[in-house]
Design a protein around this motif. Structure first.
Motif, PDB file in Angstrom:
ATOM      1  N   THR A 278      -1.566  79.290 -26.708  1.00 53.88           N
ATOM      2  CA  THR A 278      -1.631  80.378 -25.726  1.00 53.88           C
ATOM      3  C   THR A 278      -0.285  81.077 -25.620  1.00 53.88           C
ATOM      4  N   PHE A 279      -0.339  82.403 -25.440  1.00 51.94           N
ATOM      5  CA  PHE A 279       0.858  83.182 -25.104  1.00 51.94           C
ATOM      6  C   PHE A 279       0.469  84.201 -24.040  1.00 51.94           C
TER       7      PHE A 279
ATOM      8  N   SER B 239       2.158  77.948 -25.261  1.00 52.02           N
ATOM      9  CA  SER B 239       1.858  76.542 -25.534  1.00 52.02           C
ATOM     10  C   SER B 239       1.187  76.446 -26.887  1.00 52.02           C
ATOM     11  N   GLN B 240       1.211  75.249 -27.450  1.00 49.86           N
ATOM     12  CA  GLN B 240       0.642  75.032 -28.781  1.00 49.86           C
ATOM     13  C   GLN B 240      -0.028  73.670 -28.810  1.00 49.86           C
ATOM     14  N   ALA B 241      -1.344  73.668 -29.134  1.00 51.46           N
ATOM     15  CA  ALA B 241      -2.107  72.423 -29.160  1.00 51.46           C
ATOM     16  C   ALA B 241      -2.436  71.959 -30.574  1.00 51.46           C
TER      17      ALA B 241
ATOM     18  N   ILE C  30       2.664  79.480 -32.312  1.00 53.59           N
ATOM     19  CA  ILE C  30       2.589  80.637 -31.425  1.00 53.59           C
ATOM     20  C   ILE C  30       3.740  80.558 -30.430  1.00 53.59           C
ATOM     21  N   MET C  31       4.461  81.649 -30.280  1.00 55.18           N
ATOM     22  CA  MET C  31       5.614  81.686 -29.372  1.00 55.18           C
ATOM     23  C   MET C  31       6.013  83.140 -29.173  1.00 55.18           C
ATOM     24  N   GLY C  32       6.872  83.390 -28.215  1.00 59.18           N
ATOM     25  CA  GLY C  32       7.410  84.730 -28.033  1.00 59.18           C
ATOM     26  C   GLY C  32       8.203  85.170 -29.249  1.00 59.18           C
TER      27      GLY C  32
END
Length: 410
Positions: A68-69, A80-82, A88-90
């Motif tokens: 999620t971003f 977050s990364q599952a 995924i990141m800024g």
């Protein structure tokens, strides 16, 4: 940022786009607005914002999500990364982590395309970096989608962002992105630059749902580079009122047997001006493309539905399809299909039709007990509810649910 990029952006600061009406950027706050504190869980977003996120397919519980971003105004407030198969990141975080990432920036979308790309690039050069970085790792297949939300909560904000998506060789990646505005926002501007790099054998599906406020101006700019035997499928849904949106993503099928599908569902309401389209440049042997749009105009809305297929080498195929329904005399749909062939032995076709609801269909449904309004609503929703291609069964079912939710207002 490279000096050449800044120089190009400086020269294009006043360059108008050939599509959509011009916007005075000085009407929107540039520097001081849009700073927010970061949160530790997606469920910590304010309740009003959380309800809106659900409408655009972003689930704050993060159930069955690979990552999620969330960006609020100009701040990336959460990521977050599952899954280990994806990142995924800024974008600001990614640029600090990966020195090589700068080589992907402003390569598929030029900084001097128009004033909107130019201002985004110049803000970026000043350190005001919004947007996200997504990457799927080589030979990976993640069935759960990544989700990203670009949310405007402050008045008169100019939200700028730059997204970089890289699908490495033989990977599969699904993304849901929702863009929305807070209930109290009466005027704002969204400028979004998105660059995709779909490498050999990779597949990306990108489903975007917009839910803006009535006085928001939206100017996305998107470029997609598709490699050998790679696939890019783009699904776009907009059925809520917006002041104006102008978007014309361009995909470059440079790889052999590369494939692109654009599918759009547009609902024009109130006084919205929607200038939407898709363009595919077929440059690789065996490349193919399909552009399909469904548009419905009502109230005083205007819809410009554009499509452009260009075949530049032999043995490529393309089809363009645009169907529209005009529901009120004060609304309008303008379909602009374009085919350009500059090589022999290629196949390209288009189909465009704009009309009204057939009277016999209304009569048939009213004879079955529906009111005339109920009959018209059923016909419109059936017209817009086309099959969304390229998604895993679970995600396809969820996307259909999101589409049904979006169509309630129509």
């Amino acid at each position: 940022m490279f000096p050449d990029t800044i120089k190009k952006a400086e020269k294009a600061k006043e360059k108008k786009s050939p599509y959509g009406y011009d916007i005075d950027l000085e009407k929107f706050i540039r520097e001081e607005a849009g700073e927010h504190e970061r949160i530790n869980k997606a469920t910590e977003v304010p309740k009003k914002m959380r309800d809106t996120l659900l409408k655009v397919g972003v689930d704050p519980t993060e159930k069955e999500r690979a990552g999620t971003f969330i960006q609020l105004d100009q701040t990336g407030i959460y990521s977050s990364q599952a899954s280990k198969a994806v990142e995924i990141m800024g974008l600001n975080v990614a640029l600090e982590k990966y020195n090589w990432l700068k080589d992907y920036m402003w390569k598929v979308v030029a900084p001097d395309t128009d004033k909107y790309t130019a201002h985004t690039a110049l803000r970026e050069s000043e350190g005001n970096i919004g947007g996200y970085f997504i990457r799927s790792k080589p030979n990976s297949k993640e069935i759960f989608p990544l989700q990203a939300c670009m949310f405007i909560g402050d008045e008169r904000v100019m939200q700028t962002l730059h997204n970089i998506i890289i699908a490495e060789e033989n990977s599969e990646l699904h993304i849901i992105t929702g863009c929305a505005t807070g209930e109290d926002v009466s005027s704002a501007l969204h400028l979004g630059i998105t660059e995709f790099y779909i490498k050999e054998g990779a597949k990306v599906t990108y489903t975007m749902i917009h839910n803006w406020a009535e006085q928001v101006e939206v100017r996305p700019r998107t470029g997609i580079l598709v490699g050998d035997n790679a696939t890019f499928i783009n699904n776009y849904i907009l059925t809520s009122p917006v002041k104006s949106i102008q978007s014309y993503p361009t995909a470059y099928c440079t790889g052999k047997n590369s494939r692109v599908v654009f599918q759009s569902i547009l609902g024009g309401r109130k006084e919205s001006i929607l200038d939407m389209g898709s363009r595919v440049i077929l440059e690789g042997k065996g490349a193919s493309a399909e552009i399909v749009s469904r548009a419905v105009s009502k109230d005083k809305s205007e819809i410009y539905s554009r499509g452009h297929l260009a075949g530049r080498v032999p043995e490529v195929k393309g089809h363009l399809e645009c169907h529209g329904l005009v529901l009120s005399d004060d609304s309008m749909i303008y379909a602009v299909p374009e085919l350009v062939g500059s090589a022999t032995d290629l196949e390209m076709s288009h189909e465009a039709a704009v009309g009204k609801i057939a009277e016999e269909e209304i009569l048939y449904l009213t004879s079955r007990g529906l009111t005339e309004e109920e009959a018209a609503s059923m016909i419109v929703r059936g017209f817009l509810s086309m099959d969304i291609k390229g998604l895993p069964p679970e995600l396809a079912e969820e996307t259909k649910r999101m589409l049904d939710m979006s169509l309630k207002g129509m």
